[in-house]
Motif scaffolding. Sequence first.
Motif, PDB file in Angstrom:
ATOM      1  N   GLU A   1      30.373  33.219  33.391  1.00 25.17           N
ATOM      2  CA  GLU A   1      31.220  34.300  32.888  1.00 25.17           C
ATOM      3  C   GLU A   1      32.415  34.521  33.813  1.00 25.17           C
ATOM      4  N   ILE A   2      32.171  34.464  35.119  1.00 21.51           N
ATOM      5  CA  ILE A   2      33.249  34.696  36.082  1.00 21.51           C
ATOM      6  C   ILE A   2      34.198  33.503  36.144  1.00 21.51           C
ATOM      7  N   ILE A   3      33.636  32.302  36.266  1.00 21.99           N
ATOM      8  CA  ILE A   3      34.456  31.093  36.355  1.00 21.99           C
ATOM      9  C   ILE A   3      35.362  30.950  35.127  1.00 21.99           C
ATOM     10  N   ALA A   4      34.860  31.354  33.977  1.00 21.66           N
ATOM     11  CA  ALA A   4      35.575  31.142  32.716  1.00 21.66           C
ATOM     12  C   ALA A   4      36.619  32.199  32.417  1.00 21.66           C
ATOM     13  N   VAL A   5      36.757  33.228  33.240  1.00 23.63           N
ATOM     14  CA  VAL A   5      37.702  34.299  32.927  1.00 23.63           C
ATOM     15  C   VAL A   5      39.115  33.769  32.673  1.00 23.63           C
ATOM     16  N   PRO A   6      39.692  32.931  33.544  1.00 18.49           N
ATOM     17  CA  PRO A   6      41.047  32.436  33.252  1.00 18.49           C
ATOM     18  C   PRO A   6      41.151  31.679  31.929  1.00 18.49           C
TER      19      PRO A   6
ATOM     20  N   LEU B   1      34.217  20.868  35.228  1.00 20.21           N
ATOM     21  CA  LEU B   1      33.290  20.435  36.279  1.00 20.21           C
ATOM     22  C   LEU B   1      33.305  21.360  37.485  1.00 20.21           C
ATOM     23  N   SER B   2      34.371  22.122  37.658  1.00 19.28           N
ATOM     24  CA  SER B   2      34.507  22.976  38.835  1.00 19.28           C
ATOM     25  C   SER B   2      33.620  24.207  38.727  1.00 19.28           C
ATOM     26  N   ASP B   3      33.128  24.674  39.865  1.00 19.11           N
ATOM     27  CA  ASP B   3      32.366  25.927  39.910  1.00 19.11           C
ATOM     28  C   ASP B   3      33.100  26.983  40.721  1.00 19.11           C
ATOM     29  N   SER B   4      34.419  26.841  40.829  1.00 16.97           N
ATOM     30  CA  SER B   4      35.209  27.763  41.640  1.00 16.97           C
ATOM     31  C   SER B   4      36.143  28.583  40.764  1.00 16.97           C
ATOM     32  N   LEU B   5      36.686  29.643  41.339  1.00 11.00           N
ATOM     33  CA  LEU B   5      37.622  30.520  40.657  1.00 11.00           C
ATOM     34  C   LEU B   5      38.859  30.675  41.534  1.00 11.00           C
ATOM     35  N   ASP B   6      40.023  30.325  40.999  1.00 13.16           N
ATOM     36  CA  ASP B   6      41.286  30.471  41.715  1.00 13.16           C
ATOM     37  C   ASP B   6      41.779  31.897  41.524  1.00 13.16           C
TER      38      ASP B   6
ATOM     39  N   LEU C   1      50.035  36.649  40.236  1.00 13.83           N
ATOM     40  CA  LEU C   1      49.890  37.465  41.442  1.00 13.83           C
ATOM     41  C   LEU C   1      49.399  38.874  41.140  1.00 13.83           C
ATOM     42  N   ASN C   2      49.838  39.454  40.023  1.00 15.44           N
ATOM     43  CA  ASN C   2      49.461  40.846  39.755  1.00 15.44           C
ATOM     44  C   ASN C   2      47.983  40.986  39.410  1.00 15.44           C
ATOM     45  N   LEU C   3      47.345  39.908  38.996  1.00 15.97           N
ATOM     46  CA  LEU C   3      45.922  39.958  38.683  1.00 15.97           C
ATOM     47  C   LEU C   3      45.050  39.427  39.813  1.00 15.97           C
ATOM     48  N   GLU C   4      45.667  39.013  40.896  1.00 15.36           N
ATOM     49  CA  GLU C   4      44.914  38.441  42.016  1.00 15.36           C
ATOM     50  C   GLU C   4      43.878  39.404  42.591  1.00 15.36           C
ATOM     51  N   PRO C   5      44.164  40.711  42.754  1.00 15.17           N
ATOM     52  CA  PRO C   5      43.130  41.587  43.336  1.00 15.17           C
ATOM     53  C   PRO C   5      41.843  41.632  42.513  1.00 15.17           C
ATOM     54  N   ILE C   6      41.982  41.633  41.195  1.00 18.58           N
ATOM     55  CA  ILE C   6      40.782  41.690  40.355  1.00 18.58           C
ATOM     56  C   ILE C   6      40.022  40.371  40.415  1.00 18.58           C
ATOM     57  N   LEU C   7      40.734  39.241  40.320  1.00 18.08           N
ATOM     58  CA  LEU C   7      40.050  37.956  40.396  1.00 18.08           C
ATOM     59  C   LEU C   7      39.435  37.739  41.774  1.00 18.08           C
ATOM     60  N   ALA C   8      40.057  38.267  42.812  1.00 17.05           N
ATOM     61  CA  ALA C   8      39.471  38.156  44.145  1.00 17.05           C
ATOM     62  C   ALA C   8      38.153  38.913  44.228  1.00 17.05           C
ATOM     63  N   GLU C   9      38.092  40.065  43.579  1.00 16.83           N
ATOM     64  CA  GLU C   9      36.843  40.814  43.567  1.00 16.83           C
ATOM     65  C   GLU C   9      35.772  40.074  42.771  1.00 16.83           C
ATOM     66  N   LEU C  10      36.170  39.462  41.663  1.00 12.18           N
ATOM     67  CA  LEU C  10      35.228  38.641  40.905  1.00 12.18           C
ATOM     68  C   LEU C  10      34.769  37.445  41.728  1.00 12.18           C
ATOM     69  N   LEU C  11      35.671  36.919  42.567  1.00 14.17           N
ATOM     70  CA  LEU C  11      35.311  35.808  43.443  1.00 14.17           C
ATOM     71  C   LEU C  11      34.253  36.242  44.454  1.00 14.17           C
ATOM     72  N   THR C  12      34.357  37.477  44.949  1.00 18.02           N
ATOM     73  CA  THR C  12      33.340  38.009  45.849  1.00 18.02           C
ATOM     74  C   THR C  12      31.986  38.090  45.137  1.00 18.02           C
TER      75      THR C  12
END
Length: 464
Positions: A389-394, A418-423, A429-440
Amino acid sequence: MRASALLVALTAWMAVTPMAVGVQLNTRISDPTVDPFYQGPSGFESKPPGTILRQRQINASFFGFIPNPVEAWQLLFRTTAINGSAIAGVTTVFKPAFPQKDRFVSFQTAYDSSSPTCDPSYTYQLGSPQTDLISSLEALILQVYLLKGYIVASTDYEGPDAAFSPGRLEGVGVLDGMRAVSNFYETLGFSTDQPDIVGVGYSGGAIATGWAASLHPTYAPELSIKGWVHGGTPSNLTGTMSHIDNTICSGFIPAAIDGLAKPSAYGAELHAFIDEVFTDEGKSILDYAGSHCAVITLFNFMDKSILSTDIQSLGSDFLYNPGVAAVLAKNIMGVNKTETPTAPAYVYHAANDEIIPYSNATETVKAWCENGANVKFTNFAAGGHVTTEIIAVPSAVEQVDNFFAGNLTTGCTSDEVLSDSLDPLALGLNLEPILAELLTALGNIGDNDSNLKSNASILKDIIS
């Protein structure tokens, strides 16, 4: 999820989104079981589905204690139970400061509970108790769409008695919620009374989304649906319950059985039978699931089996009892050709999903495609159920944008991630804080949901 990290994300959000003017503080919010707002007024049964019965402006929040600086409304609307009778539902509408005025996103959050106390319309409000990790995580994903300028509606699609898992009821609730939002177009400032819509949902939210997609052509064809985005889709309840019985996620099963037996769902068919075959222990478990939210129910029924004779007298034959099987069969997506989505769909699933069988989702996609649907299917090869769910957000957000823009491909296609990471910069840039929290959150959950699978105490740490 850490409050300090969340505050960083919310500070960025507030810096670009001014507080809506005129929102009055709700100082006396009430549980849906006692809040009169949720009760249909006299004579509402004669109104068409989607008719707005009541409306109110609320103070929305992040996790119940941090104000969400958007204009937020709740609409009580007329919808329909499984037996065709009229019931009332609630949808919550979030309007950002600078919205796109001809469209909205219908966001089906996975509240996965058969207790009305866990309704999103309640937990979204400032001052409400927060008891659900799932809704907390998805509250951040909902903000992504708001930051992109979409008005977002999130419906209590399980209906007034919180009937978790009966897809036909949930799909109808979603579609009538969309009708209500469209009927509210003047107050929301839409430029049209037929705004474009894209429906979004994951896991439990994908039951509602997938069934809304299925029922749209016959139940609400007038709605201007531009596409559907859903992942981790429980398209076959029998397959899902068999898959998770006696696992860390066993608690979803009593919640689903209790939900199926609610009056607005299949109570007439199931209630007496369940009362007959369930033991005292089993009835206690169902009662608990019917009065608590998903995560607490999961903890209390972890690694237990609903198919044990300690719980109900039929043991492993319970799901295949003719009465139970008939109800479950009615809620398999893709069985009836007339219930094929006419709007394009993006469906995604983890190959190693430990909660929702991958094969059930692909069977539904295959059936839809054979019946002429336009479906893009993505296999997330490296994720588990929660991590995907998190990886697929973008990818999901990109598909929503494409559907609204009309950038579509016809027919059915498939690909693999194939990737299991989230950029964290994947959406700008304006959505980076939310995606960073999802990355945590992704790091806490572990690769392929490894932490959730191996250690329940780690799950408790994630929640706290």
